[in-house]
Design an enzyme around this catalytic site. Structure first.
Site, short mmCIF file in Angstrom:
data_model
loop_
_atom_site.label_atom_id
_atom_site.label_comp_id
_atom_site.label_asym_id
_atom_site.label_seq_id
_atom_site.Cartn_x
_atom_site.Cartn_y
_atom_site.Cartn_z
N ASP A 145 0.93 -1.36 0.05
CA ASP A 145 0.11 -0.01 0.11
C ASP A 145 0.78 1.31 -0.23
O ASP A 145 0.34 2.30 -0.29
CB ASP A 145 -0.89 -0.08 1.19
CG ASP A 145 -2.37 -0.39 0.92
OD1 ASP A 145 -2.55 -0.92 -0.35
OD2 ASP A 145 -3.18 -0.49 1.66
N ASP A 450 -10.88 -7.08 10.32
CA ASP A 450 -10.92 -8.73 10.70
C ASP A 450 -12.18 -8.98 11.44
O ASP A 450 -12.67 -9.98 11.17
CB ASP A 450 -9.48 -9.00 11.16
CG ASP A 450 -9.01 -7.91 12.33
OD1 ASP A 450 -9.89 -7.29 12.97
OD2 ASP A 450 -7.78 -8.04 12.43
#
Length: 739
Positions: A145, A450
């Protein structure tokens, strides 16, 4: 012997066993619940009348104890039906030969080449490439990223080193298979082979080349000219503003991509999704969803292992162990993912910062797994692609099992075409109007993507398993300073409280979809942030009341003191027993108690405040990447188990203020009692002993804080500004309360 599905136990690929001492714990929990009920009854029955000076502090204590009691009830869900899972790798090898094993994709995410150095990243990549698994069935994907050419260059270097490293691992059965970890672990061996020495030199030279490029601040022209992939960085790429980049570094072709022994190498793919300032990128969830799409175009393996960039493989047999849970006939069809605990290789003997919490890893997470709802923790997790991609699990009444959408196999394409096709899948506009981040992939809009993703998967009918092997599967880098550890917990608690306040609240979203015990288990962690309010009250108000001579607890000679003493003593004794059974030292348990106090009065409290502010629409979620490396002096103090404050940030100031407040309350309270005549002294001692013990324990647990404020002079101490602010705030609180 046959299990509930008609399979012989000896031939099953995994076994499920109940945890020991379940009956003993339930009996203990019943007595504690009785003690808590008596405490509530005491608060209600002996409440000071209206107008009396101690009435409002008393009411606050009553509310705090109700909240503590309710939270304790929630915590019973993760201890009520603890289950442990044991795979049988031997049975897997009997049922399936290497040609029959499924393909596996491995996702590794990195976000910043400074905080997460390229050398650290490629050690994780190399450990993943070196699993004891057919290499033609492995594909490793690195999501960058940061869009860094340093990381891309390091990955190219790693691909060349892998041609030597993988044969070396196979020949000598190397463990662990992260080069950095392996050579660090074996550097003190007195007799090392020439092959070891040669491989170490090869690795050191690679590290030196990578680090020199990073220090230089740019990839030299001669290196860029050797690989046309560097042309992607010719147009002024920055961390937050760059085009889609997908490069297949190793395609896994048997004639081209082979190691020095002629064995095919695993696929290796670099990906940097497009990032533009005006487009939300959804942090790690966005990166994972991009990886799901890219991998589906290139390898489309039915199973996915996702790792953080600092979480290297410590056990080469991990994939085969994991597959036991997915390939075991009828018991496996509804398993969406298998989660490992987060373990670390830089932990001190007494776990200075309470990381990892082994009781959580070995007991609590196994407890919530007993409901078929193991938590997805973001790394060290093995997924079924179908479940991660948003598909629902459907089981017909006749027992046959199918999925509502079948996985489609891809037709092989040339590398250039694949790369161009994949770039379109990770540009900023691809997800517009789609279900990505909602019904497909990881869920957007939450810092702990998550946890909420695991919940949504389970609510679609899937089951999940927690597996904690004796030999740790993955090892990462734990924080080595207090401020980094607190920032990490602040982000986690903030994100989890956001889930509780959203439509994904387990009691609402999971109603009728997952078991009630599982809903409670989720909330044990989702309610970390609001737990700070009663904890902060308990850690401050009793000390303030000592200054005015206001008693908040029963006299020690009263029968009402028994439930307070019983709950406190037995809970802590059981906590110590749990810690010892999880291979913790007594000092490690004490360090954890300190960190629980620090977290709940600082990180959790500020995450609670920030979450409420965000719910009111005054600020936006920000993602903080925690540092994976520390300065040499910080590392040295960490190894010596000296707390690293070294900061005047608001959380450290809060910790110091609470410590000073209790010190003032304890000293002045003792002084006030000590100046009384003998008869009043014993009466005062009887009246204030429980309150004084509480303040004394908080003072005792804060001894390292006082040392950092008044004694230490190293860079890890609390600066003078923190001393001034904490003393001023504590004195101000005392004056305001007394007046």
């Amino acid at each position: 012997m046959r299990n509930q599905h008609g399979e012989t136990t000896s031939s099953a690929l995994f076994q499920i066993k109940q945890g020991p001492y379940g009956g003993a714990y339930r009996a203990f929990a019943a007595t504690v619940m009785a003690g808590i009920s008596l405490i509530w009854a005491y608060r209600a029955a002996v409440m000071p009348p209206a107008g009396q000076s101690g009435r409002w502090p008393w009411i606050g204590m009553f509310i705090s104890e109700i909240l503590f009691g309710l939270y304790w009830i929630l915590c019973q869900s993760v201890r009520w039906r603890i289950t442990y899972n044991f795979p049988s790798k031997q049975q897997l090898s009997i049922r399936y030969n290497d040609d029959q094993l499924p393909n596996v994709d491995i996702f590794i995410c990195t976000a910043d080449p400074i905080i997460e150095p390229p050398v650290l990243v490629i050690n994780t990549v190399l450990s993943a490439m070196a699993f004891d698994y057919p290499t033609d069935k492995l594909a490793i994907y690195l999501s960058d990223d940061g869009g860094s050419d340093f990381t891309f260059y390091a990955l190219i270097e790693a691909s060349n080193f892998a041609k030597h490293w993988l044969p070396f691992c196979r020949k000598f059965m190397v463990e662990p298979r992260s080069p950095e970890a392996y050579f660090s672990l074996h550097s003190v061996l007195p007799h090392r082979s020439q092959e070891y020495i040669d491989m170490k030199k090869l690795f050191d030279k690679m590290k030196e080349r990578i680090n020199s490029v990073v220090e230089m601040g740019k990839v030299p022209k001669e290196i860029r000219d050797q690989n046309k992939g560097f042309s992607e960085w010719d147009n002024g790429v920055t961390k937050q503003n760059h085009q889609s980049i997908v490069k297949i570094i190793i395609n896994g072709q048997i004639h081209d991509d082979v190691d020095i022994d002629g064995c095919v190498l695993p696929k290796l793919v670099y990906m940097a999704r497009e990032k533009r300032p005006q487009h939300p990128h959804h942090f790690k969830a966005g990166a994972m969803n991009a990886l799901i799409r890219v991998s589906s175009e290139i390898s489309n393996a039915p199973f996915i292992l996702n790792l953080d960039c600092d979480m290297y493989s410590n056990n080469p047999d991990t994939i085969k162990e994991l597959l036991c849970f997915f390939l075991d006939g009828k018991r496996s069809h509804d398993i969406a993912f298998v989660q490992f605990p987060q373990d670390f290789d830089n932990i001190t003997k007494n776990m200075l910062y309470g990381i990892p919490d082994r009781v959580v890893n070995e007991i609590e997470l196994a407890g919530i797994s007993g409901f078929g709802t193991a938590l997805y923790c973001g790394t060290g997790c093995f997924h079924r692609r179908e479940a991660l991609s948003g598909k629902k699990y459907i089981e017909d009444l006749n027992g046959s099992v199918h999925l509502d959408v079948q996985t489609k196999k891809k037709v092989p394409k040339p590398v250039n075409e694949l790369e161009e096709a994949c770039k379109l899948l990770v540009d900023c506009n691809f997800e517009n109007g789609s279900q990505w981040g909602k019904e497909m992939g990881l869920v957007y809009g939450c810092p702990v993507e998550d946890i909420v993703t695991g919940l949504t998967v389970q609510c679609r009918g899937w089951r999940s398993i927690y597996y904690n092997p004796k030999k740790r599967a993955f090892l990462g880098v734990a924080p080595i300073s207090l401020d980094v550890a607190l920032v990490q917990y602040k982000r986690w608690s903030e994100g989890m409280f956001q889930i509780f306040l959203s439509k994904y609240c387990p009691f609402i979203y999971g109603h009728g979809k997952i078991k009630f015990g599982a809903q409670m288990g989720y909330c044990v962690y989702l309610l970390w942030a609001p737990l700070s309010i009663p904890m902060l009250y308990y850690a401050t108000v009793p000390a303030l009341c000592l200054l005015q001579g206001i008693s908040l607890f029963p006299e020690v000679t009263s029968l009402w003191a028994i439930p307070f003493a019983y709950v406190f003593v037995t809970k802590n004794c059981w906590s110590i027993v749990e810690a010892i059974t999880c291979a913790c030292t007594l000092k490690a348990w004490w360090n954890l108690q300190r960190m629980l106090l620090f977290r709940r009065t600082s990180a959790f409290f500020f995450s609670f405040i920030d979450t409420i502010i965000k719910q009111l629409g005054f600020s936006q979620t920000k993602f903080a990447v925690t540092a994976k490396v520390g300065a040499e002096d910080v590392s040295k103090r960490y190894e010596q188990e000296i707390l690293e404050f070294g900061s005047s940030n608001i959380m450290c100031t809060m910790i110091a203020t609470v410590a000073m407040l209790n010190l003032f309350g304890l000293l002045l309270g003792i002084k006030n009692v000590a100046t009384l005549d003998l008869e009043l002294f014993y009466k005062g001692l009887n009246k204030f002993i429980l309150q004084t013990v509480l303040c004394g324990l908080i003072v005792l647990i804060n001894l390292p804080t006082y040392e950092a404020l008044f004694i230490r002079r190293d860079k890890g101490c609390l600066p003078s500004s923190s001393l001034f602010k904490s003393v001023t705030l504590a004195l101000l609180a005392c004056v305001v309360y007394v007046l």
